[in-house]
Enzyme design. Structure first.
Site, mmCIF file in Angstrom:
data_model
loop_
_atom_site.group_PDB
_atom_site.id
_atom_site.type_symbol
_atom_site.label_atom_id
_atom_site.label_comp_id
_atom_site.label_asym_id
_atom_site.label_seq_id
_atom_site.Cartn_x
_atom_site.Cartn_y
_atom_site.Cartn_z
ATOM 1 N N LYS A 44 61.150 30.209 90.789
ATOM 2 C CA LYS A 44 60.436 29.486 90.128
ATOM 3 C C LYS A 44 59.071 30.530 90.118
ATOM 4 O O LYS A 44 59.447 31.822 90.227
ATOM 5 C CB LYS A 44 59.432 28.147 91.033
ATOM 6 C CG LYS A 44 58.696 28.823 92.302
ATOM 7 C CD LYS A 44 58.275 27.249 92.644
ATOM 8 C CE LYS A 44 57.570 27.823 94.190
ATOM 9 N NZ LYS A 44 56.162 26.810 94.470
ATOM 10 N N TYR A 272 32.286 48.495 83.497
ATOM 11 C CA TYR A 272 31.295 47.432 82.906
ATOM 12 C C TYR A 272 29.759 47.410 84.364
ATOM 13 O O TYR A 272 30.633 47.052 85.436
ATOM 14 C CB TYR A 272 32.038 46.418 83.466
ATOM 15 C CG TYR A 272 32.825 46.265 82.352
ATOM 16 C CD1 TYR A 272 32.398 46.501 80.898
ATOM 17 C CD2 TYR A 272 34.089 46.521 82.382
ATOM 18 C CE1 TYR A 272 33.449 46.199 79.203
ATOM 19 C CE2 TYR A 272 35.323 46.497 80.886
ATOM 20 C CZ TYR A 272 34.790 46.305 79.500
ATOM 21 O OH TYR A 272 34.971 46.825 78.788
#
Length: 377
Positions: A44, A272
């Site tokens: 999965k 940032y």
């Protein structure tokens, strides 16, 4: 050595997936199990980020009996790419999707009589001469999906006894199989055996009972029952409590390279929000990977390896780039290791996951398709 490239590389960041390591891990695990126990390889989430098709193919070659996926879409993708091994969808599908599951010979998870009632209503017919293969999920204490009470099982019996329903399996999932304290695990295992007694008394034929995930299968082979579900361990993620008992090889490495190197003066800022300020004159390198590639901003305090040296990530992680503090000036294009070995240093997914409070497979599964996978077999 045969190397397969999933797509063309048009950037400086790539992952290498060692398919041989996955095959070796599966064979190692199989040797620890009772000879009668089947093995489900769980692929999965795009094979935990390693590539669903590629890991499914190596699982088939390595002796897996069944494949496990989370959703119908994952199963259909494998079928359409030529995978013929039995596939169990571990999350219940919509009742109206049952004809698709039958068409592609997929096994589905069921958790309630109401699902069967709605399925019969929307499908408006039986499936003769075809049958729907189901695995009934029991909730023994994880509290996520499944039947908890005997009455719920009894309500399902009329549906399970229908001539076009094949009860291929009954299963549960453990909550603490990798933990040091095994008390709750034992409680769940005992509870599941009680539920198996319900099944036996109801005279519903079941092909396989299964409860052991990777951690339980590695630590407690006596819990293997008829089948084990191996997900994390096939990719090299093993429970710490079993680390000395079995050697698993990490299958995924992640690399990038410097795209810019600059001299940052003392007091200069990086990233940032002025999140990092240089305490002295420093060399800073820019690495082209970011949170859009699955490299979470929560990894801002992690490290990378360059030229055999660990170097810290500095500043906030951007969508596309990360900055690292270098011990000296390096040329643009110098290789950077994010996961894997370089010189005598090694960074694992488990180490990185500690920044998130999660498991190693969270790191690999988060890598997006922007990161090209190179397959080595």
């Amino acid at each position: 050595m045969i190397t397969t490239v999933a797509s063309e590389i048009y950037r400086n960041t790539w992952a290498e997936v060692n398919l041989s390591a996955i095959g070796d891990n599966l064979r190692t695990i199989k040797k620890r199990l009772p000879a009668s126990a089947k093995l489900m390889a769980v692929v999965k989430a795009d094979g935990y980020g390693h590539g669903a098709l590629e890991t499914a193919e190596i699982a088939v070659r390595s002796g897996a009996d069944t494949l496990g996926v989370a959703y119908l879409s994952e199963a259909l993708k494998l079928r359409k790419q030529g995978i013929e091994l039995p596939i169990l969808i571990l999350t219940p599908i919509k009742p109206q999707e049952v004809p698709i599951a039958i068409e592609y010979d997929l096994m589905v998870t069921v958790t309630a009589a109401a699902w069967f009632k709605e399925m019969r209503r929307v499908c408006m017919h039986t499936f003769y001469p075809f049958s729907l293969k189901v695995h009934v999920k029991m909730d023994t204490g994880l509290g996520r999906l499944g039947i908890r009470e005997k009455l719920e099982w009894e309500e399902m019996l009329p549906w399970l006894r229908a001539s076009d329903i094949i009860v291929d399996g009954v299963f549960t999932h453990f909550a603490t199989a990798g933990g040091t304290d095994t008390g709750y695990l034992r409680t769940q295992f005992d509870r599941f055996r009680e539920m198996i007694a319900w099944v036996a008394s109801s005279q519903v034929h079941v092909n396989v009972f299964h409860c052991a995930n990777s951690a339980a299968a590695l630590r407690f082979p006596e819990m293997a029952m008829d089948m084990v579900r191996i997900g994390a361990a096939m990719y090299g993620f093993g429970p710490r409590t079993a680390a000395g008992a079995v050697k698993l090889d990490a299958a995924l490495s992640l690399y990038s390279s410097l795209i810019q190197v600059k001299r940052l003066k003392k007091g200069g800022y990086v990233g940032y929000d002025q999140a990092y300020r240089a305490g002295r004159d420093e060399w800073v390198g820019t690495v082209p990977i970011g949170y859009a590639d699955g490299w979470s901003q929560s990894l801002r305090h992690s490290q990378m390896i360059i030229d055999g040296h660990r170097v810290p990530v500095i500043g906030k992680i951007g969508m596309d780039q990360i900055m690292i503090r270098l011990p000296r000036e390096y040329a643009v294009g110098t290789k950077v290791t994010l996961i894997g070995e370089n010189g005598r240093e090694r960074i694992t997914c488990e180490e990185l996951a500690a920044n998130l409070g999660g498991a190693g497979q969270e790191i690999s599964a988060a890598l997006t398709t922007r990161v090209t996978r190179i397959y080595i077999d």
